[in-house]
Design a protein around this motif. Structure first.
Motif, short mmCIF file in Angstrom:
data_model
loop_
_atom_site.label_atom_id
_atom_site.label_comp_id
_atom_site.label_asym_id
_atom_site.label_seq_id
_atom_site.Cartn_x
_atom_site.Cartn_y
_atom_site.Cartn_z
N ASP A 1 13.30 5.22 -6.79
CA ASP A 1 14.30 6.11 -6.18
C ASP A 1 13.82 6.60 -4.81
OD1 ASP A 1 15.93 5.85 -8.37
OD2 ASP A 1 15.23 7.68 -9.35
N LEU A 2 12.57 6.98 -4.72
CA LEU A 2 12.04 7.50 -3.46
C LEU A 2 11.97 6.42 -2.38
CD1 LEU A 2 9.16 9.77 -4.85
CD2 LEU A 2 11.33 10.53 -3.87
N LEU A 3 11.70 5.18 -2.80
CA LEU A 3 11.56 4.07 -1.84
C LEU A 3 12.88 3.35 -1.59
CD1 LEU A 3 8.21 2.63 -3.25
CD2 LEU A 3 8.53 3.73 -1.02
N HIS A 4 13.92 3.70 -2.35
CA HIS A 4 15.25 3.05 -2.22
C HIS A 4 15.17 1.55 -2.49
CE1 HIS A 4 16.74 6.83 -0.62
NE2 HIS A 4 15.75 6.83 0.27
N ILE A 5 14.38 1.17 -3.50
CA ILE A 5 14.32 -0.21 -3.96
C ILE A 5 14.44 -0.18 -5.49
CG2 ILE A 5 12.93 -1.05 -2.02
CD1 ILE A 5 10.45 -0.83 -3.73
N THR A 6 14.48 -1.34 -6.11
CA THR A 6 14.62 -1.39 -7.56
C THR A 6 13.29 -1.14 -8.25
OG1 THR A 6 14.20 -3.77 -7.68
CG2 THR A 6 16.49 -3.08 -7.29
N GLN A 7 13.38 -0.77 -9.53
CA GLN A 7 12.17 -0.55 -10.31
C GLN A 7 11.38 -1.86 -10.44
OE1 GLN A 7 12.79 1.30 -14.13
NE2 GLN A 7 10.81 0.63 -14.92
N GLY A 8 12.11 -2.98 -10.58
CA GLY A 8 11.44 -4.27 -10.67
C GLY A 8 10.65 -4.60 -9.40
N ALA A 9 11.21 -4.23 -8.21
CA ALA A 9 10.51 -4.48 -6.95
C ALA A 9 9.23 -3.66 -6.86
CB ALA A 9 11.43 -4.17 -5.78
N VAL A 10 9.28 -2.42 -7.33
CA VAL A 10 8.08 -1.59 -7.34
C VAL A 10 7.02 -2.22 -8.23
CG1 VAL A 10 7.12 0.64 -8.04
CG2 VAL A 10 9.32 0.54 -6.85
N LEU B 1 0.83 -1.21 0.00
CA LEU B 1 0.00 0.00 0.00
C LEU B 1 0.86 1.25 0.00
CD1 LEU B 1 -2.84 -1.01 2.50
CD2 LEU B 1 -3.05 -0.69 0.02
N HIS B 2 1.97 1.22 0.75
CA HIS B 2 2.88 2.37 0.78
C HIS B 2 3.53 2.57 -0.59
CE1 HIS B 2 6.71 4.50 2.03
NE2 HIS B 2 5.74 5.32 2.40
N THR B 3 3.90 1.46 -1.24
CA THR B 3 4.46 1.56 -2.58
C THR B 3 3.44 2.15 -3.55
OG1 THR B 3 5.96 -0.31 -2.20
CG2 THR B 3 5.45 0.24 -4.50
N PHE B 4 2.19 1.73 -3.43
CA PHE B 4 1.13 2.31 -4.27
C PHE B 4 1.00 3.81 -4.02
CE2 PHE B 4 -3.30 3.81 -4.04
CZ PHE B 4 -3.57 3.91 -5.40
N LEU B 5 1.06 4.23 -2.76
CA LEU B 5 0.92 5.64 -2.43
C LEU B 5 2.02 6.47 -3.09
CD1 LEU B 5 -0.42 7.90 -0.71
CD2 LEU B 5 1.14 7.27 1.14
N ILE B 6 3.26 6.02 -2.97
CA ILE B 6 4.38 6.76 -3.55
C ILE B 6 4.31 6.75 -5.07
CG2 ILE B 6 6.90 6.87 -3.74
CD1 ILE B 6 5.74 7.63 -0.98
N THR B 7 3.96 5.60 -5.64
CA THR B 7 3.88 5.50 -7.10
C THR B 7 2.75 6.36 -7.65
OG1 THR B 7 4.70 3.22 -6.94
CG2 THR B 7 3.72 3.89 -9.04
N ALA B 8 1.64 6.42 -6.94
CA ALA B 8 0.49 7.23 -7.38
C ALA B 8 0.83 8.72 -7.34
CB ALA B 8 -0.72 6.93 -6.51
N GLN B 9 1.72 9.09 -6.45
CA GLN B 9 2.09 10.50 -6.34
C GLN B 9 2.93 10.96 -7.52
OE1 GLN B 9 3.95 10.48 -2.48
NE2 GLN B 9 2.06 11.01 -1.39
#
Length: 299
Positions: free
Chosen positions: A27-36, A10-18
């Motif tokens: 970049d904002l979550l400090h994980i890979t694009q594939g993980a997102v 849900l947090h990943t969705f929130l950041i991605t939706a923004q």
């Protein structure tokens, strides 16, 4: 009961939706694009509907995604607020004070906690009359003696004023206590291991008694006041600290003379850093309490 979607997703969705961009969200979550991408796909699978429309130039929210986005924002805002409030409640103000001032300070701190339970105070008592903020981790302290100088921010609470005190039971007893000479017929109670307080008061009163060295000595003012309230003898007390005892009738003052010693009580805190809003509020509140004492005698 339907299983809730995982909070990290849900947090990943929130950041991605923004930002509507997998690369920026990574970049904002400090994980890979594939993980997102995998977390969003897993969340969509869990919910049963798509959240984003994948387009050549990026992402856009679906109808369900647009409806979900502000609600998830609200949920995480509530979580942030709850964590901040609970953390603030656990951060107690650290206050140090000598035992001699407890008769005044403790009832007022209990009043403070009733008014502001969200700003707890942890009180450390000591027989010492000073504080060293360089070595002691306190937010503030009450100190007794001369003005503490420029090394700290100091607020004057009240002056020490000595006066004899005893119980009404002793006053009404068979041995009179109407004149200064009558003090020789009673046990004198000393709030310290020396007899300096009694000597100071008797000198100003212009009299001497022969039994001053035969009295009972105590380690604290509180012990001397407690014994005096039981009718055992006459203690020398600090007018500024015995207002509660006088109001409750536990103690009375057989003589009107009150002697200022030159010592006083101060509320102090380090010059830097500036006090927190919670500490500033407590300091202001205690200063008002000191100024509004109903037992304050005329100057």
């Amino acid at each position: 009961m339907k299983r809730l979607p995982p909070l990290p997703a849900l947090h990943t969705f929130l950041i991605t939706a923004q930002c509507c961009n997998f690369t920026r969200a990574a970049d904002l979550l400090h994980i890979t694009q594939g993980a997102v991408s995998r977390q969003i796909a897993g969340l969509e699978s869990h919910l049963g509907y798509p959240l984003f429309q994948r387009q050549a130039r990026g992402l856009s929210l679906t109808t369900q995604g647009r409806e979900l986005f502000p609600r998830i924002q609200q949920v995480f805002a509530l979580i942030d607020e709850a964590v901040e409030q609970v953390g603030a409640k656990r951060e107690a103000l650290q206050l140090k004070a000598p035992t001699c001032v407890m008769r005044w300070l403790l009832p007022r701190l209990l009043q403070w906690q009733a008014v502001r339970p969200d700003v707890p105070v942890e009180l450390t008592t000591t027989v010492q009359h000073a504080v060293d903020f360089r070595r002691e981790e306190f937010d503030a302290a009450v100190v007794y003696g001369a003005h503490p100088g420029n090394s700290v921010v100091a607020h004057h609470l009240f002056d020490e004023q000595l006066t004899p005190v005893c119980s009404q039971q002793l006053i009404a007893g068979p041995v009179p206590l109407k004149t200064l000479a009558d003090l020789e017929q009673h046990m004198l109670l000393h709030p310290t291991r020396d007899q300096r307080d009694w000597e100071t008061w008797l000198k100003v009163a212009g009299t001497k008694v022969n039994n001053i060295s035969k009295g009972q000595h105590f380690d604290t003012l509180d012990l001397a006041m407690s014994v005096a309230s039981q009718g055992t003898g006459v203690a020398i007390g600090d007018w500024a600290l015995i207002g509660e005892d006088l109001s409750a009738g536990r103690l009375v003052t057989p003589f009107d003379l009150k002697v200022r010693t030159g010592a006083a009580y101060y509320l102090v805190y380090p010059e830097r850093p500036d006090p927190s809003p919670q500490l500033r509020e407590l300091i202001d509140w205690l200063l008002v309490q000191a100024a509004e004492r109903t037992d304050q005698p005329p100057a």
